[in-house]
Design a protein around this motif. Structure first.
Motif, PDB file in Angstrom:
ATOM      1  N   ASN A   1     -82.080  25.843 -31.108  1.00 53.92           N
ATOM      2  CA  ASN A   1     -83.373  25.662 -31.774  1.00 53.92           C
ATOM      3  C   ASN A   1     -83.191  25.374 -33.261  1.00 53.92           C
ATOM      4  N   CYS A   2     -82.200  26.023 -33.882  1.00 58.54           N
ATOM      5  CA  CYS A   2     -81.908  25.759 -35.295  1.00 58.54           C
ATOM      6  C   CYS A   2     -81.282  24.381 -35.467  1.00 58.54           C
ATOM      7  N   ARG A   3     -80.321  24.067 -34.630  1.00 55.79           N
ATOM      8  CA  ARG A   3     -79.581  22.801 -34.727  1.00 55.79           C
ATOM      9  C   ARG A   3     -80.518  21.592 -34.641  1.00 55.79           C
ATOM     10  N   LEU A   4     -81.514  21.657 -33.755  1.00 60.77           N
ATOM     11  CA  LEU A   4     -82.450  20.554 -33.558  1.00 60.77           C
ATOM     12  C   LEU A   4     -83.686  20.663 -34.442  1.00 60.77           C
ATOM     13  N   GLY A   5     -83.738  21.714 -35.250  1.00 55.24           N
ATOM     14  CA  GLY A   5     -84.888  21.879 -36.131  1.00 55.24           C
ATOM     15  C   GLY A   5     -86.172  22.174 -35.392  1.00 55.24           C
ATOM     16  N   SER A   6     -86.061  22.808 -34.223  1.00 59.72           N
ATOM     17  CA  SER A   6     -87.245  23.017 -33.380  1.00 59.72           C
ATOM     18  C   SER A   6     -88.131  24.150 -33.874  1.00 59.72           C
TER      19      SER A   6
ATOM     20  N   SER B   1     -73.939  22.091 -25.048  1.00 62.70           N
ATOM     21  CA  SER B   1     -72.977  22.012 -26.140  1.00 62.70           C
ATOM     22  C   SER B   1     -73.079  20.703 -26.910  1.00 62.70           C
ATOM     23  N   ALA B   2     -74.089  19.895 -26.628  1.00 62.41           N
ATOM     24  CA  ALA B   2     -74.391  18.752 -27.482  1.00 62.41           C
ATOM     25  C   ALA B   2     -75.512  19.079 -28.454  1.00 62.41           C
ATOM     26  N   SER B   3     -76.123  20.246 -28.298  1.00 59.28           N
ATOM     27  CA  SER B   3     -77.224  20.626 -29.185  1.00 59.28           C
ATOM     28  C   SER B   3     -77.003  21.991 -29.801  1.00 59.28           C
ATOM     29  N   ASN B   4     -75.762  22.524 -29.672  1.00 54.59           N
ATOM     30  CA  ASN B   4     -75.534  23.859 -30.221  1.00 54.59           C
ATOM     31  C   ASN B   4     -74.586  23.850 -31.422  1.00 54.59           C
ATOM     32  N   ASP B   5     -73.399  23.381 -31.400  1.00 54.75           N
ATOM     33  CA  ASP B   5     -72.623  22.705 -30.367  1.00 54.75           C
ATOM     34  C   ASP B   5     -71.525  23.629 -29.836  1.00 54.75           C
ATOM     35  N   VAL B   6     -71.776  24.914 -29.855  1.00 54.85           N
ATOM     36  CA  VAL B   6     -70.828  25.952 -29.462  1.00 54.85           C
ATOM     37  C   VAL B   6     -71.376  26.666 -28.243  1.00 54.85           C
TER      38      VAL B   6
ATOM     39  N   ALA C   1     -76.453  11.476 -33.322  1.00 59.62           N
ATOM     40  CA  ALA C   1     -77.289  12.525 -32.728  1.00 59.62           C
ATOM     41  C   ALA C   1     -77.230  13.821 -33.533  1.00 59.62           C
ATOM     42  N   GLN C   2     -76.351  13.873 -34.519  1.00 61.50           N
ATOM     43  CA  GLN C   2     -76.121  15.124 -35.225  1.00 61.50           C
ATOM     44  C   GLN C   2     -77.332  15.606 -36.016  1.00 61.50           C
TER      45      GLN C   2
ATOM     46  N   LEU D   1     -82.177  13.107 -27.710  1.00 61.17           N
ATOM     47  CA  LEU D   1     -82.083  12.720 -26.302  1.00 61.17           C
ATOM     48  C   LEU D   1     -81.917  11.211 -26.146  1.00 61.17           C
ATOM     49  N   ARG D   2     -82.704  10.441 -26.880  1.00 62.61           N
ATOM     50  CA  ARG D   2     -82.623   8.984 -26.746  1.00 62.61           C
ATOM     51  C   ARG D   2     -81.245   8.455 -27.148  1.00 62.61           C
TER      52      ARG D   2
END
Length: 444
Positions: free
Chosen positions: A292-297, A319-324, A77-78, A86-87
């Motif tokens: 938003n940066c982590r997921l490239g949004s 914290s699974a999409s930040n991850d902080v 997921a990284q 999400l999937r």
């Protein structure tokens, strides 16, 4: 009456209507409320020396998924954008239960507190294996943070064209029933409330049009706020166009999901018309720059939204999409992203701090928070500027430019939650050990 005097702060950044900054000032706290601000104040109770410190209002987190602190940096997921991310994680989250939800919320809120946060929302939208919103509320009461949990939901699974697996969706009638239950059990509409419950179907790609509409009716009947994800990335925009034949802003406007009692997370892809709708209606936005940066949004149009009059606060997101889970880091990132997209003068350090304090409080409907003003709640962050991060700084009040990254002391409703950089309310070392055991079990 219980009194605390915070004495002789180098700078008090009030975030009052004039954005005043006071040198060598004292703050008198009485019964959880800011009673007085001045120089040479007297007191009958405890004194906290603030020499060499900057005092700010406690930071406000307007969007989080606390359950995700158990799934940081998950392989597979990284490097995924939102939908693939999400999937990958849905099958893992399907194995959570009440203990995982409570422990992850406790650790996540401790992390927020250490970063200066005194008020946090949370968006819990899945309830596997008997988990309930109550589990996060229990954690907040133990930690001592002011808490705005939202009862989220997913009702459209993969078999009906939605994104989540069918195992994680609920019947819409059951969702509405449980929303009413948690509001009746926990929601406090009074000034100074420590817990306020919101209604928060997850997103346009995981619930039906009918549930969005019914949640708005329920929330307004109960006088609670509404929250969801919106316009997070290009995939989100494409899904809304294909399924509903419109833009996300048009979709929520038609459903009654605009107004001062509504705030939307992310809003990276809002266009000018949608921004105008939000500004005119008083709708709030939870800006989540690191996620938003982590997921490239993408980079949310925060400067444009602020200039148009849209209410904006910060969110660490899950914290699974930040991850902080650091609010002060979000404030810095918010400033930097606007500068990289629009130029060095696009956002100042003080504006970023305003968004993190007063801005977030306004988004959550809490004018009694986010300010150091007599009569407001005593939610206060004390930052030690004698540390290495601030060494040589000519403007220590510009915290998002030159540290520190964590607080020395933190007060919520006049209660000291952090003292000398340590959580006072729970055994954090034990909770971290338990969190790691639970995370390893999920990974196994």
């Amino acid at each position: 009456m219980a009194e605390i005097l915070i004495r002789n702060a180098d700078t008090v950044v009030t975030m009052d209507d004039s954005r005043s900054e006071l040198a060598g000032a004292d703050i008198l706290v009485r019964d959880g409320v800011i009673a007085e601000i001045g120089v040479g104040l007297s007191r009958d109770g405890e004194t906290v020396l603030a020499d060499g410190c900057v005092v700010t209002p406690g930071l406000v987190n307007t969007h989080h998924h606390l359950f995700q602190t158990l799934t940081r940096a998950v392989p597979g997921a990284q490097d995924q954008p939102l939908f693939g991310w999400l999937r990958t994680l849905y099958p893992i989250w399907a194995r959570l239960g009440p203990e995982e939800i409570r422990v992850s919320a406790t650790v996540g809120m401790a992390e927020l507190a250490l970063s200066g946060c005194t008020l946090t929302s949370d968006h819990l939208y899945l309830f596997p294996n008997g988990a309930r919103l109550d589990d996060t509320i229990e954690a907040a009461l133990e930690i001592g943070l002011r808490f705005h949990p939202t009862r989220g939901a997913m009702s459209i699974g993969e078999s009906e064209g939605g994104l989540p697996p069918d195992s994680l969706v609920e019947r819409e009638a059951d969702i509405l029933t449980d929303c009413m239950r948690v509001i009746d059990a926990f929601h406090d509409p009074n000034p100074g409330a420590m817990v306020r419950v919101g209604v928060a179907p997850c997103s346009p790609f995981s619930v039906s049009w009918e549930l969005m509409r019914d949640c708005a009716l329920l929330a307004r009947d109960a006088n609670t706020m509404l929250h969801t994800h919106l316009a997070e990335n290009s995939e989100d925009i494409k899904y809304t166009a294909e399924r509903f034949g419109c833009r996300p802003g048009q979709y929520v406007e038609e459903l009654g999901w605009t107004g001062a009692d509504v705030w939307h997370a992310h809003c990276v892809k809002l266009d000018l018309r949608e921004i105008g709708i939000f500004a005119a209606s008083g709708t709030g936005v939870a800006h989540c720059p690191c996620s938003n940066c982590r997921l490239g949004s993408g980079i949310a149009p925060v400067r444009v939204m602020r200039d148009a009059g849209v209410k904006i606060g910060l969110g660490v997101d899950g914290s699974a999409s930040n991850d902080v889970g650091s609010l002060i880091a979000e404030a810095r990132q918010a400033m930097l992203l606007q500068r990289i997209s629009l130029g060095a003068g696009a956002m100042s350090a003080r504006e970023a701090l305003e968004i993190a304090t007063r801005g977030g409080a306004d988004v959550l409907g809490r004018p009694d928070c986010g300010r150091i003003v007599p009569g407001c709640r005593a939610d206060l962050a004390i930052w030690d500027i004698s540390r290495v991060e601030s060494a040589g700084s000519w403007d220590p009040a510009a915290l998002v430019m030159a540290g520190p990254a964590s607080v020395r002391d933190l007060f919520v409703e006049g209660r000291q939650i952090v003292r000398d950089g340590r959580i006072t309310t729970v055994d954090l070392r034990r909770m971290i050990e338990l969190q790691n055991v639970l995370a390893k079990a999920l990974a196994g």
